[in-house]
Design a protein around this motif. Structure first.
Motif, mmCIF file in Angstrom:
data_model
loop_
_atom_site.group_PDB
_atom_site.id
_atom_site.type_symbol
_atom_site.label_atom_id
_atom_site.label_comp_id
_atom_site.label_asym_id
_atom_site.label_seq_id
_atom_site.Cartn_x
_atom_site.Cartn_y
_atom_site.Cartn_z
ATOM 1 N N MET A 27 25.946 3.391 -9.422
ATOM 2 C CA MET A 27 26.804 2.744 -10.432
ATOM 3 C C MET A 27 27.261 1.371 -9.956
ATOM 4 O O MET A 27 27.268 0.417 -10.730
ATOM 5 C CB MET A 27 28.027 3.624 -10.719
ATOM 6 N N GLU A 28 27.625 1.249 -8.671
ATOM 7 C CA GLU A 28 28.057 -0.050 -8.157
ATOM 8 C C GLU A 28 26.931 -1.070 -8.242
ATOM 9 O O GLU A 28 27.143 -2.214 -8.577
ATOM 10 C CB GLU A 28 28.541 0.096 -6.706
ATOM 11 N N ARG A 29 25.717 -0.637 -7.943
ATOM 12 C CA ARG A 29 24.559 -1.530 -8.028
ATOM 13 C C ARG A 29 24.349 -2.006 -9.462
ATOM 14 O O ARG A 29 24.102 -3.176 -9.712
ATOM 15 C CB ARG A 29 23.313 -0.805 -7.540
ATOM 16 N N ARG A 30 24.464 -1.074 -10.407
ATOM 17 C CA ARG A 30 24.277 -1.434 -11.825
ATOM 18 C C ARG A 30 25.353 -2.422 -12.263
ATOM 19 O O ARG A 30 25.073 -3.387 -12.954
ATOM 20 C CB ARG A 30 24.319 -0.178 -12.708
ATOM 21 N N THR A 31 26.573 -2.178 -11.841
ATOM 22 C CA THR A 31 27.664 -3.091 -12.182
ATOM 23 C C THR A 31 27.417 -4.462 -11.581
ATOM 24 O O THR A 31 27.595 -5.484 -12.244
ATOM 25 C CB THR A 31 29.005 -2.522 -11.662
ATOM 26 N N PHE A 32 26.958 -4.458 -10.305
ATOM 27 C CA PHE A 32 26.690 -5.741 -9.640
ATOM 28 C C PHE A 32 25.595 -6.508 -10.378
ATOM 29 O O PHE A 32 25.718 -7.704 -10.626
ATOM 30 C CB PHE A 32 26.268 -5.476 -8.184
ATOM 31 N N ILE A 33 24.524 -5.802 -10.755
ATOM 32 C CA ILE A 33 23.409 -6.472 -11.450
ATOM 33 C C ILE A 33 23.867 -7.023 -12.802
ATOM 34 O O ILE A 33 23.515 -8.131 -13.188
ATOM 35 C CB ILE A 33 22.210 -5.509 -11.594
ATOM 36 N N LYS A 34 24.715 -6.242 -13.495
ATOM 37 C CA LYS A 34 25.232 -6.719 -14.781
ATOM 38 C C LYS A 34 26.062 -7.986 -14.585
ATOM 39 O O LYS A 34 25.932 -8.959 -15.329
ATOM 40 C CB LYS A 34 26.114 -5.641 -15.442
ATOM 41 N N LYS A 35 26.919 -7.993 -13.568
ATOM 42 C CA LYS A 35 27.756 -9.171 -13.302
ATOM 43 C C LYS A 35 26.891 -10.362 -12.905
ATOM 44 O O LYS A 35 27.167 -11.492 -13.291
ATOM 45 C CB LYS A 35 28.780 -8.861 -12.205
ATOM 46 N N LEU A 36 25.841 -10.118 -12.124
ATOM 47 C CA LEU A 36 24.938 -11.179 -11.695
ATOM 48 C C LEU A 36 24.235 -11.800 -12.909
ATOM 49 O O LEU A 36 24.132 -13.028 -13.029
ATOM 50 C CB LEU A 36 23.913 -10.634 -10.710
ATOM 51 N N ALA A 37 23.775 -10.954 -13.825
ATOM 52 C CA ALA A 37 23.093 -11.441 -15.022
ATOM 53 C C ALA A 37 24.056 -12.248 -15.890
ATOM 54 O O ALA A 37 23.706 -13.314 -16.409
ATOM 55 C CB ALA A 37 22.520 -10.266 -15.808
ATOM 56 N N LEU A 38 25.274 -11.742 -16.018
ATOM 57 C CA LEU A 38 26.284 -12.447 -16.825
ATOM 58 C C LEU A 38 26.613 -13.803 -16.190
ATOM 59 O O LEU A 38 26.682 -14.824 -16.885
ATOM 60 C CB LEU A 38 27.546 -11.586 -16.936
ATOM 61 N N GLY A 39 26.775 -13.825 -14.867
ATOM 62 C CA GLY A 39 27.064 -15.083 -14.162
ATOM 63 C C GLY A 39 25.925 -16.075 -14.318
ATOM 64 O O GLY A 39 26.156 -17.266 -14.534
ATOM 65 N N SER A 40 24.686 -15.600 -14.237
ATOM 66 C CA SER A 40 23.523 -16.481 -14.388
ATOM 67 C C SER A 40 23.476 -17.074 -15.792
ATOM 68 O O SER A 40 23.199 -18.263 -15.965
ATOM 69 C CB SER A 40 22.225 -15.722 -14.118
ATOM 70 N N ALA A 41 23.746 -16.241 -16.790
ATOM 71 C CA ALA A 41 23.732 -16.726 -18.175
ATOM 72 C C ALA A 41 24.833 -17.766 -18.380
ATOM 73 O O ALA A 41 24.630 -18.800 -19.032
ATOM 74 C CB ALA A 41 23.917 -15.562 -19.146
ATOM 75 N N LEU A 42 25.993 -17.516 -17.787
ATOM 76 C CA LEU A 42 27.114 -18.454 -17.898
ATOM 77 C C LEU A 42 26.767 -19.784 -17.234
ATOM 78 O O LEU A 42 27.007 -20.865 -17.789
ATOM 79 C CB LEU A 42 28.348 -17.837 -17.252
ATOM 80 N N LEU A 43 26.175 -19.727 -16.058
ATOM 81 C CA LEU A 43 25.775 -20.938 -15.330
ATOM 82 C C LEU A 43 24.742 -21.727 -16.126
ATOM 83 O O LEU A 43 24.833 -22.955 -16.241
ATOM 84 C CB LEU A 43 25.222 -20.560 -13.956
ATOM 85 N N ALA A 44 23.765 -21.025 -16.710
ATOM 86 C CA ALA A 44 22.741 -21.698 -17.514
ATOM 87 C C ALA A 44 23.379 -22.400 -18.711
ATOM 88 O O ALA A 44 23.020 -23.522 -19.062
ATOM 89 C CB ALA A 44 21.687 -20.698 -17.981
ATOM 90 N N GLY A 45 24.364 -21.740 -19.328
ATOM 91 C CA GLY A 45 25.071 -22.339 -20.456
ATOM 92 C C GLY A 45 25.819 -23.598 -20.058
ATOM 93 O O GLY A 45 25.765 -24.619 -20.747
#
Ligand code: FES
Length: 166
Positions: A21-39
């Motif tokens: 679960m921690e890994r899944r949460t981390f990956i979700k946060k990483l994807a969200l951060g990447s999308a935010l940075l791209a924006g």
């Protein structure tokens, strides 16, 4: 089976699930951060394209009267970051900013020298040595209705273009 063995096995399974679960949460946060940075980067790109158009007025400078500039020499006009050259034919304006990282140039015996990293340019603004990747830009010179010289840094000209004084 031993009761202790079952307890240990249950705890190990629970710990593994928690790690998953921690890994899944981390990956979700990483994807969200990447999308935010791209924006944010896209937005900066758009702003960069718009801002020069908004500041175009600040690219035109009134620099006083022709007689204010000594003959046969380059004179630094600091507010426009250009050197004005005046001779018996007319006036020309060349950028006073080094094409490497933008330091203000100094005059040398045969052109211009950058005090920051040593690039040199000849009297026509051609890059001669150092890290400067390009020659200096020359800008259009004209006369305002009040008789003052105007340098327009949005309009590039060749080093041979002289604003003739009549
Ligand atoms: Fe002029 Fe680096 S800024 S050589």
């Amino acid at each position: 089976m031993n009761r202790n063995y079952l307890n240990v096995r249950f705890k190990a399974k629970t710990t593994l699930q928690a790690g998953h679960m921690e890994r899944r949460t981390f990956i979700k946060k990483l994807a969200l951060g990447s999308a935010l940075l791209a924006g944010i980067l896209s937005l900066l790109g758009i702003l960069r394209a718009i801002v020069p158009k908004l500041t175009r007025d600040k690219m035109t400078y009134k620099l006083g009267h022709a007689a204010d500039f000594p003959m046969n020499t380059f004179t630094l006009a600091e507010k426009a970051s250009v050197f004005i050259y005046r001779d018996h034919v007319g006036l020309r304006a060349v950028s006073a900013l080094c094409t490497h990282l933008g330091c203000t140039l100094e005059q040398s015996d045969d052109g211009f020298l950058c005090p920051c990293h040593g690039s040199s340019f000849d009297g026509d603004g051609r890059a001669q040595s150092g890290p400067a990747p390009q020659s200096l830009a020359w800008f259009q010179v004209s006369l305002a209705p009040d008789g003052q010289l105007v340098v327009d840094k949005t309009k590039r000209v060749s080093s041979a273009d002289i604003f003739r004084i009549t």
